[in-house]
Write a protein that holds these residues in place. Sequence first.
Motif, PDB file in Angstrom:
ATOM      1  N   ARG A 217     -17.328 -11.424 -21.930  1.00  0.00           N
ATOM      2  CA  ARG A 217     -17.297 -10.278 -22.784  1.00  0.00           C
ATOM      3  C   ARG A 217     -16.668  -9.065 -22.311  1.00  0.00           C
ATOM      4  O   ARG A 217     -16.086  -8.063 -22.982  1.00  0.00           O
ATOM      5  N   ALA A 218     -16.816  -8.909 -20.920  1.00  0.00           N
ATOM      6  CA  ALA A 218     -16.028  -7.648 -20.217  1.00  0.00           C
ATOM      7  C   ALA A 218     -14.452  -7.655 -20.379  1.00  0.00           C
ATOM      8  O   ALA A 218     -13.737  -6.907 -20.591  1.00  0.00           O
ATOM      9  N   ALA A 219     -13.982  -8.946 -20.490  1.00  0.00           N
ATOM     10  CA  ALA A 219     -12.476  -9.321 -20.658  1.00  0.00           C
ATOM     11  C   ALA A 219     -12.140  -9.049 -22.001  1.00  0.00           C
ATOM     12  O   ALA A 219     -11.035  -8.428 -22.309  1.00  0.00           O
ATOM     13  N   VAL A 220     -12.925  -9.121 -23.000  1.00  0.00           N
ATOM     14  CA  VAL A 220     -12.677  -9.042 -24.500  1.00  0.00           C
ATOM     15  C   VAL A 220     -12.486  -7.310 -24.432  1.00  0.00           C
ATOM     16  O   VAL A 220     -11.707  -6.804 -25.200  1.00  0.00           O
ATOM     17  N   GLU A 221     -13.724  -6.866 -23.960  1.00  0.00           N
ATOM     18  CA  GLU A 221     -13.802  -5.269 -24.083  1.00  0.00           C
ATOM     19  C   GLU A 221     -12.409  -4.739 -23.264  1.00  0.00           C
ATOM     20  O   GLU A 221     -11.858  -3.683 -23.810  1.00  0.00           O
ATOM     21  N   ARG A 222     -11.973  -5.102 -22.088  1.00  0.00           N
ATOM     22  CA  ARG A 222     -10.796  -4.574 -21.201  1.00  0.00           C
ATOM     23  C   ARG A 222      -9.725  -4.858 -22.060  1.00  0.00           C
ATOM     24  O   ARG A 222      -8.957  -3.826 -22.315  1.00  0.00           O
ATOM     25  N   ALA A 223      -9.636  -5.835 -22.879  1.00  0.00           N
ATOM     26  CA  ALA A 223      -8.358  -6.204 -23.563  1.00  0.00           C
ATOM     27  C   ALA A 223      -8.292  -5.092 -24.606  1.00  0.00           C
ATOM     28  O   ALA A 223      -7.016  -4.479 -25.056  1.00  0.00           O
ATOM     29  N   GLY A 224      -9.390  -4.713 -25.474  1.00  0.00           N
ATOM     30  CA  GLY A 224      -9.370  -4.055 -26.402  1.00  0.00           C
ATOM     31  C   GLY A 224      -8.598  -4.413 -27.808  1.00  0.00           C
ATOM     32  O   GLY A 224      -7.848  -5.289 -27.822  1.00  0.00           O
ATOM     33  N   PRO A 225      -8.589  -3.409 -28.716  1.00  0.00           N
ATOM     34  CA  PRO A 225      -7.964  -3.776 -30.116  1.00  0.00           C
ATOM     35  C   PRO A 225      -6.385  -3.610 -30.154  1.00  0.00           C
ATOM     36  O   PRO A 225      -5.724  -4.227 -31.106  1.00  0.00           O
ATOM     37  N   HIS A 226      -5.711  -3.067 -29.006  1.00  0.00           N
ATOM     38  CA  HIS A 226      -4.535  -2.713 -28.906  1.00  0.00           C
ATOM     39  C   HIS A 226      -3.691  -3.731 -28.216  1.00  0.00           C
ATOM     40  O   HIS A 226      -2.488  -3.595 -27.835  1.00  0.00           O
ATOM     41  N   ALA A 227      -4.528  -4.538 -27.542  1.00  0.00           N
ATOM     42  CA  ALA A 227      -3.660  -5.727 -26.523  1.00  0.00           C
ATOM     43  C   ALA A 227      -2.767  -6.600 -27.470  1.00  0.00           C
ATOM     44  O   ALA A 227      -3.174  -6.611 -28.442  1.00  0.00           O
ATOM     45  N   PRO A 228      -1.900  -6.991 -26.731  1.00  0.00           N
ATOM     46  CA  PRO A 228      -1.042  -8.281 -27.546  1.00  0.00           C
ATOM     47  C   PRO A 228      -2.130  -9.234 -28.357  1.00  0.00           C
ATOM     48  O   PRO A 228      -3.083  -9.536 -27.717  1.00  0.00           O
ATOM     49  N   ALA A 229      -1.540  -9.849 -29.309  1.00  0.00           N
ATOM     50  CA  ALA A 229      -2.554 -10.562 -30.183  1.00  0.00           C
ATOM     51  C   ALA A 229      -3.080 -11.807 -29.311  1.00  0.00           C
ATOM     52  O   ALA A 229      -4.045 -12.296 -29.327  1.00  0.00           O
ATOM     53  N   ARG A 230      -1.791 -12.387 -28.485  1.00  0.00           N
ATOM     54  CA  ARG A 230      -2.130 -13.524 -27.630  1.00  0.00           C
ATOM     55  C   ARG A 230      -3.215 -13.281 -26.619  1.00  0.00           C
ATOM     56  O   ARG A 230      -3.903 -14.086 -26.113  1.00  0.00           O
ATOM     57  N   ALA A 231      -3.134 -12.249 -26.117  1.00  0.00           N
ATOM     58  CA  ALA A 231      -4.054 -11.523 -25.055  1.00  0.00           C
ATOM     59  C   ALA A 231      -5.370 -11.522 -25.629  1.00  0.00           C
ATOM     60  O   ALA A 231      -6.436 -11.978 -25.133  1.00  0.00           O
ATOM     61  N   ARG A 232      -5.804 -11.008 -26.776  1.00  0.00           N
ATOM     62  CA  ARG A 232      -6.903 -10.871 -27.615  1.00  0.00           C
ATOM     63  C   ARG A 232      -7.385 -12.170 -27.525  1.00  0.00           C
ATOM     64  O   ARG A 232      -8.614 -12.553 -27.729  1.00  0.00           O
ATOM     65  N   ALA A 233      -6.532 -13.004 -28.579  1.00  0.00           N
ATOM     66  CA  ALA A 233      -7.025 -14.634 -28.668  1.00  0.00           C
ATOM     67  C   ALA A 233      -7.547 -15.290 -27.241  1.00  0.00           C
ATOM     68  O   ALA A 233      -8.546 -16.043 -27.536  1.00  0.00           O
ATOM     69  N   LEU A 234      -7.081 -14.930 -26.275  1.00  0.00           N
ATOM     70  CA  LEU A 234      -7.329 -15.723 -25.024  1.00  0.00           C
ATOM     71  C   LEU A 234      -8.607 -15.277 -24.565  1.00  0.00           C
ATOM     72  O   LEU A 234      -9.478 -15.880 -24.027  1.00  0.00           O
ATOM     73  N   SER A 235      -8.821 -13.944 -24.829  1.00  0.00           N
ATOM     74  CA  SER A 235     -10.116 -13.396 -24.279  1.00  0.00           C
ATOM     75  C   SER A 235     -11.367 -13.798 -25.029  1.00  0.00           C
ATOM     76  O   SER A 235     -12.254 -14.122 -24.586  1.00  0.00           O
TER      77      SER A 235
END
Length: 401
Positions: A217-235
């Motif tokens: 969950r912390a990883a998802v939050e740290r990525a945030g909505p503006h991270a690259p799409a694949r980074a958000r998908a990975l989290s």
Amino acid sequence: MAKRLAEAADARTRDRLPERESLVRMIKDWEAGRHQPKDPYRVLYSRVFTVDEAELFADRQAAPGRAPADVLKDLLSQTQPLVPPINHRGRRLGVNTVDDLSARVHGLRLADDVIAGKDLIRPAFRELDAAVRVYRCNTYTEDVGRSLLAAIGEFAQISGWVASDAGEHQQAADTYRLGISAAHEAADNTLESNLIGSLAYQVTNIGAPYEGVELARAAVERAGPHAPARARALSWDRLAWAHARAGQAQEAMRALGEAASALNAHGVEEEPGYLYWVDANELQIMEARVYTELRRPLRAVPLLTEVLARYDATHTRELALYLSWLAVALADANEPEEAARATERVLDLSAEVASDRTAQRACVVLARLEAYRDVPQVRDLLVDHPSSAPVSSHEKVQGAD
């Protein structure tokens, strides 16, 4: 070179160096191979090039490099391993050094695609150690410093992954934490998210899924909505897996949906090189693994069968791991003959792979087939592989990924 050697010396050593012309003549002799440098020049050369003395001079009589655990112990024993020493007189570094480190860390990632952890762990930690020394022993602008910290974070991520594959789980977790610190200091939220997610995956697989959920969950939050799409998908993917291991089916399904939505937004945006492997196939495999973990084989088997039919056979470790999930799903679907066939292929693929992951997964799958020992194909397989006796709960946890 004479000037750089002098700059690398401390005050006492510098006073003992010969005049510049004499030092230049000595350097010419060394470079022509007529003589070998002796102390203190070997030490000075190693400082200038930020390379271990034995490695720089190809001293085959010396120890063959420190063990990865010793490298990490040395790094973590420093009060502030990622703070450059004050008034250091090393080289002035620029973007070329950053580019070189980026190329080396990506090469290490590509090597991990085809070389298992027990074979790759020493080179990985040697590279991590070298990257930290480059950062600590030289000077640079603030921007270059942040880029060097990001490179350290990337080396820590792949080194942690390699350590985990080698079965060195505590070493992997400590390495991820070192990388998290580097990424945080570099203000690289996407990289920090990747490292936190890697740690989440690590602790989830060694038997702490609820802690894994919190970290993911912390990883998802740290990525945030503006991270690259694949980074958000990975989290989100890692969060789905942590929920599945914790038995939280609805939350796992929601996270899988978020991962798919994030990946669908992938386009031509700029993104870090470490996301190269995140694609629809990988998300489909994770979806199937979640279904298998939740004992929903009718959903898992078609997904895994479809992906494995087109999977790159040169990635032997991953192919063996994903086949192991197919074998478990087939066993859950009451298809022991098919499960035995998939398991036989897992064993063939993993026989020469120096990976703790594949070894533990083989134990898990063979233990799962024990319930079908009266089926001839399964019985023959278990007779040929006497390690099929039920594994301990600890071993099952170790093989979960």
